[in-house]
Design an enzyme around this catalytic site. Sequence first.
Site, PDB file in Angstrom:
ATOM      1  N   ASN A 110       0.818  -1.216   0.000  1.00  0.00           N
ATOM      2  CA  ASN A 110       0.000   0.000   0.000  1.00  0.00           C
ATOM      3  C   ASN A 110       0.854   1.270   0.000  1.00  0.00           C
ATOM      4  OD1 ASN A 110      -1.975  -1.855   0.126  1.00  0.00           O
ATOM      5  ND2 ASN A 110      -2.725  -1.312   2.175  1.00  0.00           N
ATOM      6  N   THR A 155     -15.358  37.389 -32.129  1.00  0.00           N
ATOM      7  CA  THR A 155     -16.180  36.957 -30.994  1.00  0.00           C
ATOM      8  C   THR A 155     -17.392  36.293 -31.636  1.00  0.00           C
ATOM      9  OG1 THR A 155     -17.424  39.025 -30.899  1.00  0.00           O
ATOM     10  CG2 THR A 155     -15.480  38.902 -29.509  1.00  0.00           C
ATOM     11  N   HIS A 156     -17.899  35.247 -31.019  1.00  0.00           N
ATOM     12  CA  HIS A 156     -19.015  34.467 -31.587  1.00  0.00           C
ATOM     13  C   HIS A 156     -18.658  33.918 -32.970  1.00  0.00           C
ATOM     14  CE1 HIS A 156     -21.498  36.519 -28.496  1.00  0.00           C
ATOM     15  NE2 HIS A 156     -20.771  37.567 -28.838  1.00  0.00           N
ATOM     16  N   SER A 277      -7.497  11.664 -48.497  1.00  0.00           N
ATOM     17  CA  SER A 277      -8.715  10.863 -48.444  1.00  0.00           C
ATOM     18  C   SER A 277      -8.542   9.666 -49.363  1.00  0.00           C
ATOM     19  CB  SER A 277      -9.898  11.716 -48.910  1.00  0.00           C
ATOM     20  OG  SER A 277     -10.931  10.895 -49.414  1.00  0.00           O
ATOM     21  N   LYS A 283      -8.459  15.985 -51.544  1.00  0.00           N
ATOM     22  CA  LYS A 283      -8.503  16.318 -50.120  1.00  0.00           C
ATOM     23  C   LYS A 283      -7.142  16.368 -49.442  1.00  0.00           C
ATOM     24  CE  LYS A 283     -11.653  16.798 -47.711  1.00  0.00           C
ATOM     25  NZ  LYS A 283     -12.660  15.860 -47.188  1.00  0.00           N
ATOM     26  N   ASN A 285      -6.485  16.822 -45.399  1.00  0.00           N
ATOM     27  CA  ASN A 285      -7.247  16.973 -44.156  1.00  0.00           C
ATOM     28  C   ASN A 285      -6.353  17.277 -42.950  1.00  0.00           C
ATOM     29  OD1 ASN A 285      -9.608  16.298 -45.555  1.00  0.00           O
ATOM     30  ND2 ASN A 285      -9.248  14.111 -45.232  1.00  0.00           N
ATOM     31  N   GLU A 290      -7.329  17.437 -35.656  1.00  0.00           N
ATOM     32  CA  GLU A 290      -8.604  16.819 -35.264  1.00  0.00           C
ATOM     33  C   GLU A 290      -8.389  15.739 -34.205  1.00  0.00           C
ATOM     34  OE1 GLU A 290     -11.444  16.829 -39.099  1.00  0.00           O
ATOM     35  OE2 GLU A 290      -9.493  15.948 -39.416  1.00  0.00           O
ATOM     36  N   TYR A 317      -6.518   2.021   2.489  1.00  0.00           N
ATOM     37  CA  TYR A 317      -6.433   1.458   1.153  1.00  0.00           C
ATOM     38  C   TYR A 317      -7.650   0.605   0.805  1.00  0.00           C
ATOM     39  CZ  TYR A 317      -4.829  -1.096  -2.949  1.00  0.00           C
ATOM     40  OH  TYR A 317      -4.739  -1.623  -4.198  1.00  0.00           O
ATOM     41  N   GLN A 322      -6.535   0.527  -7.335  1.00  0.00           N
ATOM     42  CA  GLN A 322      -5.696  -0.014  -8.407  1.00  0.00           C
ATOM     43  C   GLN A 322      -6.179   0.500  -9.773  1.00  0.00           C
ATOM     44  OE1 GLN A 322      -4.047  -4.097  -8.239  1.00  0.00           O
ATOM     45  NE2 GLN A 322      -5.459  -4.558  -9.900  1.00  0.00           N
ATOM     46  N   LYS A 325      -4.434   3.468 -12.297  1.00  0.00           N
ATOM     47  CA  LYS A 325      -3.243   3.439 -13.139  1.00  0.00           C
ATOM     48  C   LYS A 325      -3.480   3.519 -14.632  1.00  0.00           C
ATOM     49  CE  LYS A 325      -0.844   1.161  -9.644  1.00  0.00           C
ATOM     50  NZ  LYS A 325      -2.183   1.160  -8.987  1.00  0.00           N
TER      51      LYS A 325
HETATM   52  N1  ARG Z   1      -1.541  -3.434  -7.229  1.00  0.00           N
HETATM   53  C1  ARG Z   1      -2.024  -2.732  -6.095  1.00  0.00           C
HETATM   54  C2  ARG Z   1      -2.505  -1.342  -6.517  1.00  0.00           C
HETATM   55  O1  ARG Z   1      -2.122  -0.872  -7.512  1.00  0.00           O
HETATM   56  C3  ARG Z   1      -0.944  -2.570  -5.071  1.00  0.00           C
HETATM   57  C4  ARG Z   1      -1.413  -2.458  -3.677  1.00  0.00           C
HETATM   58  C5  ARG Z   1      -2.117  -3.711  -3.291  1.00  0.00           C
HETATM   59  N2  ARG Z   1      -2.384  -3.790  -1.917  1.00  0.00           N
HETATM   60  C6  ARG Z   1      -3.210  -4.707  -1.421  1.00  0.00           C
HETATM   61  N3  ARG Z   1      -3.337  -4.781  -0.168  1.00  0.00           N
HETATM   62  N4  ARG Z   1      -3.917  -5.480  -2.208  1.00  0.00           N
HETATM   63  O2  ARG Z   1      -3.293  -0.729  -5.828  1.00  0.00           O
END
Ligand code: ARG
Length: 463
Positions: A110, A155-156, A277, A283, A285, A290, A317, A322, A325
């Site tokens: 954690n 503007t607009h 295109s 074309k 583009n 975009e 925690y 998790q 990420k």
């Molecule tokens: N892979 C976990 C995460 O990204 C790490 C921490 C996990 N801790 C636990 N007590 N399960 O959050």
Amino acid sequence: MKKLWGGRFSKNTDKLVEDFHSSISFDKRLYYWDIQGSIAHARMLGDAGIIPKEDSRKIIEGLEEILEEIEAGQVEFDLSAEDIHMNVEVLLIKKIGDTGKKLHTGRSRNDQVALDTRLYLRAEIETIQGLLQELLNTLLDLAEKHLETVMPGYTHLQRAQPITFAHHLMAYFQMFVRDRERLADCCKRLNYSPLGSGALAGTTFPLNREQVAQELGFAGITMNSLDGVSDRDYVIEFTSCASIIMMHLSRFCEELIFWSSQEVQFIDLDDAYSTGSSIMPQKKNPDVAELVRGKTGRVYGNLMAILTVMKGLPLAYNKDMQEDKEGLFDTVDTLKKSLLVFSPMLATMKVNKENMLAASKGGFTNATDLADYLVKKGLPFRDAHEVVGKLVAYCLSKNTSLDDLTLEELQGFSPLIKEDVYQEISVYTCVNKRNIPGGPAPEQVKLAIEAGRKTIKSFSNQG
Ligand code: ARG
């Protein structure tokens, strides 16, 4: 494989569950920072006499070898070892034997994951700041070339008053300067080491938290063990900084798309930054612009996702976290790729000054200036507004512009108008007379560019 936490379990994890909760497929990206964190932790354990110095040395050497092996592409991570933290620990135990089992003393995944994410983000912020710096330099160089390039300001999305292209570019310069500062601020707040928070309640071992923080380049340590493992505000703050940058890029892209349209033709994007295109041979583009505009959506999505993940979580925690990420990595990748392609797209575009000038002469962009002219001749502004409004309506009915009316025609609307009016309402005069700090007069924009160069220098000095 036997789990590192398998002691209290009598059954194996269901295969579906293993797949479902394993994060190694994406958090392997943290391997470098995970190992740096473990090296600092192991060194401190040895220095503090929590494990023998010799063991600490062995662990550090083992970790360094594992890092090399990963970088050489020799390591296959193991899904059943769940995440990057346990994968590295398993690899270490395989490499150096039972001594490796001492690494996790006084530590929890954690606080480890909070540490890794902070280290990762700190490094990525630095890279992004470098990319922003490039964009800022590109804007200054381009603005310098277009101090006198008159274009309509809108503007607009209706032509409003004449400005210069340099002035328009410098508006974005200011936005990206603030973005750069926002990132620095975010980094300042996240730069504290959570290691020593343990699972949630610290640890009974006399860890030297300051030593670890110092080795890893942190400004200090987090001050509450629950907070150290439970918040992801740094992920949220970074993703919101990224969202703001993408929003700025996206608005800029919208303008590039508009400017490069057949209807406007203020710019031509370089062939290398446009695509064709598959069916329409004529074309060209503005796909890059975009796509940056489009990718802004996924970054906002990542922000909403992490805000929503966090909103109902009790301390400390929870495995929900998790989920921080993938969105974070996607945000970092999207932002970096967008910035990387944006600066050269700007630097290589062709600016059609004549079309900008012609557009600024149409659309009555000098109407305010004619009203101001009448005010200077003694008419109250509201009356002057009315007179010019009528003149505009007259021009529209004759399909002409204010500058092209004869003096007699003009005087039919107000006897205050004299020969000097033509000079006063030329678009050049309109721009040059807006000689107020922050305004579009070339003199002012030049000052803004000089100040901008100093700002960038101060960023470089901060590192
Ligand atoms: N892979 C976990 C995460 O990204 C790490 C921490 C996990 N801790 C636990 N007590 N399960 O959050």
